[in-house]
Structures are given as structure tokens and as C-alpha cells.
Design a protein around this motif. Structure first.
Motif, mmCIF file in Angstrom:
data_model
loop_
_atom_site.group_PDB
_atom_site.id
_atom_site.type_symbol
_atom_site.label_atom_id
_atom_site.label_comp_id
_atom_site.label_asym_id
_atom_site.label_seq_id
_atom_site.Cartn_x
_atom_site.Cartn_y
_atom_site.Cartn_z
ATOM 1 N N ALA A 137 0.815 -1.217 0.000
ATOM 2 C CA ALA A 137 0.000 0.000 0.000
ATOM 3 C C ALA A 137 0.847 1.265 0.000
ATOM 4 N N ALA A 138 2.170 1.128 0.179
ATOM 5 C CA ALA A 138 3.103 2.261 0.219
ATOM 6 C C ALA A 138 2.746 3.231 1.346
ATOM 7 N N THR A 139 2.571 2.690 2.553
ATOM 8 C CA THR A 139 2.246 3.518 3.713
ATOM 9 C C THR A 139 3.108 3.106 4.906
ATOM 10 N N ALA A 140 3.257 4.030 5.846
ATOM 11 C CA ALA A 140 3.943 3.757 7.107
ATOM 12 C C ALA A 140 3.189 4.470 8.217
ATOM 13 N N GLU A 141 3.051 3.806 9.357
ATOM 14 C CA GLU A 141 2.289 4.360 10.470
ATOM 15 C C GLU A 141 3.233 4.712 11.622
ATOM 16 N N ILE A 142 3.047 5.902 12.176
ATOM 17 C CA ILE A 142 3.812 6.336 13.340
ATOM 18 C C ILE A 142 3.090 5.828 14.582
ATOM 19 N N THR A 143 3.700 4.879 15.296
ATOM 20 C CA THR A 143 3.033 4.261 16.450
ATOM 21 C C THR A 143 3.827 4.362 17.747
ATOM 22 N N ARG A 189 -0.086 9.873 16.427
ATOM 23 C CA ARG A 189 -0.224 8.617 15.685
ATOM 24 C C ARG A 189 -0.910 8.904 14.355
ATOM 25 N N ARG A 190 -0.261 8.541 13.265
ATOM 26 C CA ARG A 190 -0.767 8.879 11.940
ATOM 27 C C ARG A 190 -0.249 7.884 10.912
ATOM 28 N N LEU A 191 -0.953 7.810 9.787
ATOM 29 C CA LEU A 191 -0.614 6.900 8.692
ATOM 30 C C LEU A 191 -0.214 7.747 7.493
ATOM 31 N N ILE A 192 1.026 7.576 7.015
ATOM 32 C CA ILE A 192 1.609 8.444 5.988
ATOM 33 C C ILE A 192 1.825 7.671 4.699
ATOM 34 N N ALA A 193 1.434 8.287 3.582
ATOM 35 C CA ALA A 193 1.736 7.706 2.273
ATOM 36 C C ALA A 193 3.201 7.948 1.929
ATOM 37 N N LEU A 194 3.851 6.953 1.359
ATOM 38 C CA LEU A 194 5.284 7.021 1.082
ATOM 39 C C LEU A 194 5.558 7.402 -0.364
#
Length: 438
Positions: free
Chosen positions: A266-272, A329-334
């Protein structure tokens, strides 16, 4: 040969003056007899050896015996009791301002009024407040100031309070030296002050100054020169810079990235989460491990720490399973560059590796390591004011220039009034997609 007994007020042999490189002074000490108990040690300092010896003579001339039964505090008084005694002396001082006395009282005692903050940090509820004053060392004060993690005004007030209380104990002869005197800065920093940016980001108050497009290009060139072919340096730093910039992440958030947070399809990364490095007691380390259910791979402490007493101070690095703030906490497109770095690192990852940027031991990496490399890259240049956090503000500024301030707040996890941020730790987060902002 047994040590010769010293009569009360009688000094023993002076030590040889020693040069303190950090403070740039000569230091000298001697023992002095007490009416009750073992002798005390008196310290003095000066810019030259003769001045140091003269200062020690003056300290001996002004010597007072240890406080004994004076009605305010005793030999075994705690830091809290000393602070309360000092506050009483201020209340009786006609020259002391009532507003100042009240401000210090609010930092010592727990508030009980209807509008009181129940979670406010005050001396009465801390481990330092319960410590025996005579046992306090500068490191205890430094750890205490670091753990406040509050506004500089509060930290400065607590340091001032402790300094005044210990100075009273020194004057009364209860302790030999003020442990607060050697702690530098409001927060207890030890590092030398660095040149800082004189401006802040025009988009988001509180974020550090961003790079302009020209400055970012200049930094990239400095970075390329630093890691020139043939120079043996840890090139993992380059991957860290790419990911930290892409995610607009705090350095600790980028280093806390797990492979379970990354979706390459999905080309995403989540800051957790984030990496925390601090110095605290073994008891607090045990509490942290239980509170966050930290696995061995999530925490780095000295060998054999579990067998140490609870009050032993240790340096600890651990992955906190939540970012600095709940809204972060957020989900970022790469973008393509970040995605390429992550694909390459995934192929090189060892079996069972959880962190994207592990230390060589497999545990969490220390954010200060990246900061050290950064300083080496920008040293003696017009970008020496910058830090790794400059990547975060630069990325947010590029997003703000193209999509506006609300988009930049979303990128940073500063979004206000969003129902999503109010429902943190939800199973599905909206994707923050500004990957084309360059």
C-alpha cells in the motif's frame, strides 16, 4: 595507620589543588572536625592555586557544625523537609515577595483546591523529595530536572528552589556542598550551547526553523561529501534521513518504526511509537517494562540490571509504544525514494527483526547518535544551527506551501478538532497523502 581525630572546627590536611577542566577552576578540600559524628569535608575553588587555598581558609573560618536539633530539620531530613524549611524562612522574611513565595509553595506542595491539577508534578510527590538530603548528588538533581519534561519556566523554578534549599543546608553545616551548583542549565543539560536559529517556521508555531529549498540542497551536498565513496562511515544514517523527512517524523519516531507499521504494497507507514533515552532508577525501569510490556528487544539497559537495587541509577533506552502525543499517531503515504529505501532494508533485515532501524545489537537505536552525525556534517557551515528536527519542519513547510497549513498540521500529527485524533489507537487511520509535496 588510623586517621587522627579532629577537634570540632579544627581542619585536617589540605588536599592538593586539582584543576577542573569543565569548570575551569582549581579545587581543593579538607576534613574539618564535628562535635558529633564523623568529620565533614569542606570544598573551595579559585581561578589560581593561591586563590583556591585562600577560599578554603575562608570556608573554614565561616564553618558551622552540622545542624542538630534546631527544631526545623534534623540530620536525616529529606529534600522535601529542607524545601519546606527554606519556604518558612522566606515567609518570615519581610523582603521576600508574597507572589514569589506562593509560586514556590505551589511547586512544593500538592494543590487541594477545586481547580487543582491532580497530575501536577510537585516536590512532595517525587522520589527526589523523599530522598535524604545528605545523600543527594548532582546526578539525582539532573535526572529530576530531565524527568519534569515541562516548560522551561517550571524547570527553572524547581532548580532555583532546590538550589536555595541546599544552600541553606550548606550554611547550617548539614551538607558539605550544594549538589545543584554543578548542574548546568534549567533542565540540567551538560552539553555546550550550540548556535541556534534566530527564526521559526512561518507555518507552525513551536516548530524549529525549516530549510529553504536552497539550504536543503546545500545540506544534501554536505551530506554527500561526508559520505563520499571510500570513506568508512555508517551509511545507515542516509536511510534514516530519507525516512524521517518523508514521514515528517521526530527523530525518535523515525527510529521507533516497526516493520509491522510498514505496508510496502500500500506504500504507507504508520507512526506508532518513539524512542526514549533517559537516566533513571532500576525500580522505574522495572515499572516501565511492566507498564508497556516491553520485550527484551524493546529495551536496552546495562547487563545485570535486574539484580541491582531499586534505587540504583542506570541509563535506559526503550521503545515507547506510543508517540510523544496521542494525536501524533498517523498513517503516511510514502514517496518513491522512501519506498525504495524500505524495500532495500526489508531485503537486508535479519529474521525476526522488528525495528526498521535497529542498533547493531538489535535493540533500539539512540536518537543522539543521528544528532551527532548531523552536527559533524553541518559543522563550521552556515547550516550549523540546524538539527535532525529541521527535517520535520522542512517537510511540513513544503506541504504547507502546496496544500496549506491544515495539511501541514495533519502531516505532523498536530491536527486540531479532528474526530479521528480524539479516537486515537483506532484500528483504521486515514492515510495522510502528501507524498508529492517536494
Amino acid at each position: 595507620m588510623p586517621r587522627q581525630e579532629l577537634k570540632p572546627g579544627r581542619p585536617g590536611k589540605f588536599s592538593e589543588p586539582k584543576w577542573n577542566e569543565k569548570r575551569k577552576v582549581w579545587q581543593q578540600s579538607c576534613l574539618i572536625g564535628e562535635p558529633i559524628g564523623p568529620p565533614s569535608r569542606v570544598w573551595a575553588s579559585g581561578k589560581t592555586k593561591p586563590k583556591c587555598t585562600t577560599a578554603l581558609d575562608d570556608r573554614i573560618a565561616d564553618w558551622k557544625p552540622r545542624a542538630q536539633g534546631i527544631g526545623v530539620y534534623g540530620d536525616d531530613c529529606t529534600v522535601l523537609e529542607a524545601a519546606r524549611a527554606w519556604l518558612i524562612s522566606q515567609e518570615r522574611n519581610p523582603k521576600a515577595r508574597a507572589q514569589t513565595v506562593d509560586a514556590y509553595r505551589r511547586e512544593i506542595e500538592v494543590s487541594t483546591g477545586p481547580g487543582a491539577k491532580r497530575d501536577k508534578v510537585v516536590l512532595a510527590t517525587t522520589d527526589l523529595g523523599k530522598m535524604r538530603a545528605a545523600d543527594v548528588k548532582p546526578v539525582h538533581v539532573r535526572v529530576y530536572l530531565e524527568k519534569l519534561n515541562a516548560h522551561a519556566t517550571k524547570q527553572g523554578r524547581h532548580k532555583s528552589l532546590l538550589s536555595k534549599a541546599f544552600e541553606m543546608l550548606v550554611e547550617d553545616g548539614l551538607v558539605d556542598a550544594n549538589p545543584v551548583a554543578s548542574v548546568r542549565g534549567r533542565r540540567g543539560e551538560l552539553a555546550e550551547p550550540r548556535q541556534r536559529a534566530t527564526e521559526s517556521t512561518p507555518w507552525l508555531e513551536g516548530e524549529p526553523m525549516p530549510f529553504t529549498a536552497e539550504q536543503f540542497a546545500q545540506y544534501r551536498q554536505l551530506e554527500a561529501d561526508y559520505f563520499a565513496p571510500g570513506v568508512r562511515r555508517d551509511r545507515r544514517y542516509l536511510d534514516f534521513v530519507t525516512i524521517a523527512y518523508e514521514l515528517a517524523a521526530r527523530p525518535g519516531e523515525a527510529l521507533a518504526l516497526l516493520w509491522s507499521d510498514v505496508d510496502l504494497e500500500a506504500a504507507t507507514a504508520e507512526i506508532t511509537g518513539t524512542i526514549v533515552r533517559t537516566r533513571t532508577t532500576v525500580g522505574e525501569v522495572r515499572a516501565l517494562a511492566n507498564r508497556y510490556r516491553l520485550a527484551d528487544a524493546d529495551i536496552v539497559v546495562r547487563d545485570g540490571w535486574r539484580s541491582l537495587p531499586d534505587d540504583e541509577l542506570v541509563r535506559v533506552t526503550f521503545r515507547q509504544p506510543q508517540p510523544k502525543t496521542k494525536e501524533s499517531r498517523r498513517l503516511i503515504a510514502l514517496g518513491t525514494d522512501a519506498l525504495a529505501v524500505l524495500r532495500r532494508r526489508k531485503l537486508a533485515a535479519t529474521p525476526g527483526q522488528r525495528l526498521v532501524f535497529p542498533a547493531r545489537t538489535g535493540g533500539p537505536s539512540v536518537p543522539g547518535t543521528a544528532a551527532t552525525v548531523w552536527r559533524a556534517i553541518v559543522a563550521d557551515t552556515e547550516l550549523s544551527w540546524s538539527t535532525p528536527r529541521t527535517l520535520r519542519s522542512t517537510r511540513a513547510t513544503r506541504v504547507a506551501e502546496q496544500y496549506g497549513v491544515p495539511a501541514a498540521r495533519e502531516m505532523l500529527g498536530h491536527e486540531e478538532g479532528s474526530p479521528i485524533t480524539k479516537k486515537h489507537y483506532v484500528s483504521v487511520l486515514p492515510i495522510v497523502d502528501y507524498a508529492d509535496a517536494r
